[in-house]
Design a protein around this motif. Structure first.
Motif, PDB file in Angstrom:
ATOM      1  N   ILE A 114     -10.825   5.823  -9.718  1.00  0.00           N
ATOM      2  CA  ILE A 114      -9.683   6.017  -8.793  1.00  0.00           C
ATOM      3  C   ILE A 114      -9.276   7.356  -8.830  1.00  0.00           C
ATOM      4  O   ILE A 114      -8.949   7.925  -7.870  1.00  0.00           O
ATOM      5  CB  ILE A 114      -8.675   5.205  -9.294  1.00  0.00           C
ATOM      6  CG1 ILE A 114      -9.011   3.813  -9.103  1.00  0.00           C
ATOM      7  CG2 ILE A 114      -7.343   5.251  -8.556  1.00  0.00           C
ATOM      8  CD1 ILE A 114      -8.193   2.529  -9.848  1.00  0.00           C
ATOM      9  N   THR A 115      -9.285   8.381 -10.076  1.00  0.00           N
ATOM     10  CA  THR A 115      -8.780   9.422  -9.867  1.00  0.00           C
ATOM     11  C   THR A 115      -9.816  10.436  -9.026  1.00  0.00           C
ATOM     12  O   THR A 115      -9.314  11.218  -8.129  1.00  0.00           O
ATOM     13  CB  THR A 115      -8.713  10.213 -11.034  1.00  0.00           C
ATOM     14  OG1 THR A 115      -7.962   9.370 -12.150  1.00  0.00           O
ATOM     15  CG2 THR A 115      -8.189  11.699 -11.447  1.00  0.00           C
TER      16      THR A 115
ATOM     17  N   GLY B  12       1.279   6.098   0.125  1.00  0.00           N
ATOM     18  CA  GLY B  12       1.800   5.315  -1.195  1.00  0.00           C
ATOM     19  C   GLY B  12       0.910   5.756  -2.335  1.00  0.00           C
ATOM     20  O   GLY B  12       0.771   4.581  -3.147  1.00  0.00           O
TER      21      GLY B  12
ATOM     22  N   GLU C 203       2.901   7.622  -7.181  1.00  0.00           N
ATOM     23  CA  GLU C 203       2.719   7.369  -8.743  1.00  0.00           C
ATOM     24  C   GLU C 203       1.750   7.997  -9.230  1.00  0.00           C
ATOM     25  O   GLU C 203       1.659   8.339 -10.502  1.00  0.00           O
ATOM     26  CB  GLU C 203       3.010   5.904  -8.916  1.00  0.00           C
ATOM     27  CG  GLU C 203       1.812   4.984  -8.601  1.00  0.00           C
ATOM     28  CD  GLU C 203       1.827   4.193  -7.321  1.00  0.00           C
ATOM     29  OE1 GLU C 203       2.447   4.866  -6.495  1.00  0.00           O
ATOM     30  OE2 GLU C 203       1.180   3.516  -7.382  1.00  0.00           O
ATOM     31  N   ASN C 204       0.434   8.291  -8.633  1.00  0.00           N
ATOM     32  CA  ASN C 204      -0.763   8.903  -9.156  1.00  0.00           C
ATOM     33  C   ASN C 204      -0.469  10.295  -9.336  1.00  0.00           C
ATOM     34  O   ASN C 204      -1.372  10.972  -9.980  1.00  0.00           O
ATOM     35  CB  ASN C 204      -1.877   8.882  -8.377  1.00  0.00           C
ATOM     36  CG  ASN C 204      -2.200   7.233  -8.320  1.00  0.00           C
ATOM     37  OD1 ASN C 204      -2.932   6.869  -9.204  1.00  0.00           O
ATOM     38  ND2 ASN C 204      -2.104   6.620  -7.269  1.00  0.00           N
TER      39      ASN C 204
ATOM     40  N   ASN D  90      -2.860  11.671 -15.607  1.00  0.00           N
ATOM     41  CA  ASN D  90      -4.346  11.635 -15.071  1.00  0.00           C
ATOM     42  C   ASN D  90      -5.033  13.086 -14.786  1.00  0.00           C
ATOM     43  O   ASN D  90      -5.988  13.389 -13.935  1.00  0.00           O
ATOM     44  CB  ASN D  90      -4.349  10.897 -13.883  1.00  0.00           C
ATOM     45  CG  ASN D  90      -3.348  11.405 -12.710  1.00  0.00           C
ATOM     46  OD1 ASN D  90      -2.890  12.215 -12.757  1.00  0.00           O
ATOM     47  ND2 ASN D  90      -3.184  10.321 -11.954  1.00  0.00           N
TER      48      ASN D  90
END
Lengths: 146, 405
Positions: free
Chosen positions: A77-78, A109, A112-113, A120
């Motif tokens: 996902i990163t 959206g 938060e990452n 991360n």
């Protein structure tokens, strides 16, 4: 396309997904498709150590004086988000990159990452890209003077 | 058996939705939620009874001081310490360990001496000792961990030498869940006159703790991991050590008499409590412990064991799932990875499903790296968790497998 236009394009693409799962599936796909970084850059020297996932990053100048960014992550996902960042920033001049504001992350959206935690490595990655840009920009400026 | 649904009514935070899904809080190893009685206590103290401890002659200061000292005694009873003045308030486990590393180290550790820690320690029980060793030119030695996740106790005798000044070991591993035989460890160490510090940060909330039975010299824990407020912790030390050790911080409240030529320190426990302590946190912590006792420690332990067994069996059904830490003696903590799926990806997807877990190296890098991995996913259960929540975790992980394989 300018950095802003690419950002707008990504926001447009993501607007079709109203479910987080579709977004994540798309990111996972992007992560899987991203060409791997040259193994010589997947080393300690180019590592941005997050608490959880790790990011490797390297940037070079091409002959036209544009910054070519390559990166990798051990988490998929990163890696997908890294792919988006590269799509937005790579291929632009250091001057454009150093001053650019990354607005798309929030708009699609994924804010938060990118919280300024060590979680991360993405927050530090963006910082690192700006440092590269600033360094290359300074180098270009002083080359002009010579 | 404990009525978990009734218990959950005492924890208002649990009843909420995250991203439109009911919250499933399984990160209790990082911090625990607080029962209403603790929240109401803090609220009442700040609203009605706030005055600085040990200082004022006025009404508010007097009742706060009484409450604070009563809290100290509640904690003494909870850990079965011999004396109330053996209970020192700190900011948490980390500051308790740093206090011992400094004060004990200042007096008893010299060049060439040795400190022993175990291979499953949290960074908080490694780094302060490393710093001490650097300061004093001493050496840090490590008691290894075996494949199952147990300490290799048979190696302990060989590790201890006449240079060993202290052994620091965790009661429960925050990554593997292993409950260490601390009483046995203390026995071995004491046979060689080596004092022992037990890190109770992950132990006290899962185990009945009797410091006199364990016979440890120091026992430390944090308030926020045992349903109390953040920013308060406990350092228990045997009177004989605490009396001998120099204070580690100077300031108000820890002195008897100050002149520019010489200062006389207070007696225990105030000698180690310089400046204004988190007295409201301390009183809140005492309320949390009373709440646990009222609920029943035996029932809590039994329910957590049932949850651990149920979750372990359930998670093992997930294809490719590997559990790190398979000791026979485990607290309700499960660390795992699924195939080569990254722990961060797993955590991100679970988050979107309303499930809170911890991912990464859990501040225990040496242990995690010894398995040749960069981290794990950790689900840590409290007595307010339900079997239905374990099912939600299972379904969430099946979703992770579906999305990432």
């Amino acid at each position: 396309m300018s950095i802003q236009e690419i950002q707008d394009e990504i926001v447009e693409e993501f607007s079709v997904y109203d479910d987080w799962m579709d977004k994540y599936n798309y990111l996972i796909e992007l992560g899987k498709e991203m060409p791997p970084i040259d193994p010589m850059y997947r080393t300690e020297k180019y590592l941005i150590d997050g608490c959880t996932s790790r990011v490797w990053i390297h940037a070079d100048l091409d002959q036209e004086g544009k910054m070519i960014i390559t990166a990798d992550s051990d988490a998929i996902i990163t890696k997908g988000i890294v792919a988006l960042l590269i799509r937005v920033l790579s291929g632009h001049t250091p001057e454009e990159i150093k001053d650019t504001e990354l607005t798309f992350i929030d708009k699609i959206g994924l804010k938060e990452n990118l919280s300024p935690t060590r979680a991360n490595g993405l927050f530090s990655m963006i910082h690192q890209i700006r440092m590269y840009a600033l360094a290359y920009y300074t180098k270009q400026q002083s080359a002009k003077k010579d | 058996m404990l009525n978990v649904y009734k218990i959950r009514e005492d924890f208002p935070i649990l009843d909420q939705q995250v991203y439109g899904k009911p919250l499933v809080y399984l990160d209790n190893g990082a911090t625990t939620q607080k029962p209403l009685v603790v929240l109401e206590t803090i609220d009442k103290l700040y609203n009605r009874e706030n005055g600085n401890v040990h200082r004022g002659v006025h009404h508010l200061s007097t009742i706060t001081t009484e409450n604070y000292e009563a809290a100290r005694d509640t904690i003494r009873k909870y850990i079965h310490a011999a004396h109330t003045h053996e209970v020192i308030f700190t900011h948490g486990t980390t500051s308790s360990i740093n206090a011992v590393a400094f004060s004990f180290g200042e007096k008893y550790v010299h060049a060439g001496d040795e400190i022993i820690v175990s291979g499953m320690e949290h960074h908080a029980n490694i780094v302060p000792w490393q710093m001490l060793c650097e300061r004093k030119e001493a050496r840090l030695k490590v008691l290894p961990v075996d494949e199952t996740g147990d300490l290799m106790l048979d190696k302990l005798e060989d590790l201890i030498s006449d240079k060993t000044r202290l052994l620091a070991v965790t009661q429960v591993s925050n990554v593997l869940g292993t409950i260490n035989p601390v009483k046995e460890i203390v026995e071995i160490a004491h046979a060689h006159d080596v004092p022992v510090l037990v890190d109770g940060a992950q132990g006290i909330q899962h185990e009945k703790t009797d410091v006199r039975d364990i016979d440890c010299d120091f026992y430390v824990f944090s308030g926020h991991k045992i349903y109390g407020p953040t920013g308060v912790g406990v350092l228990y030390g045997k009177e004989k050590w605490l009396n001998e050790m120099p204070p580690y911080q100077g300031g108000g409240d820890m002195i008897k008499k100050v002149t520019f030529e010489k200062t006389l320190y207070e007696d225990l426990p105030l000698k180690f409590e310089a400046g204004t302590m988190n007295y409201i946190g301390a009183i809140g912590l005492a309320r949390a412990l009373e709440y646990l006792q009222k609920t029943g420690l035996d029932q809590i332990i039994a329910w957590e064991k049932a949850l651990l067994d149920y979750a372990t069996e359930k998670l093992k059904k997930i294809p490719g799932l590997h559990i790190y830490g398979n000791s026979k003696q485990k607290a309700s903590i499960i660390s795992f990875l699924i195939g080569d799926i990254h722990h961060y990806d797993t955590g991100m997807i679970l988050d979107k499903l309303g499930i809170a877990v911890r991912t990464g190296h859990h501040c225990a890098e040496p242990l995690v790296e010894s398995y040749g991995i960069t981290g794990t996913v950790r689900a840590s259960f409290a007595f307010y968790n339900t079997k239905e929540e374990v099912d939600v975790l299972y379904n969430g992980l099946m979703k992770v497998v579906e999305m990432l394989s």
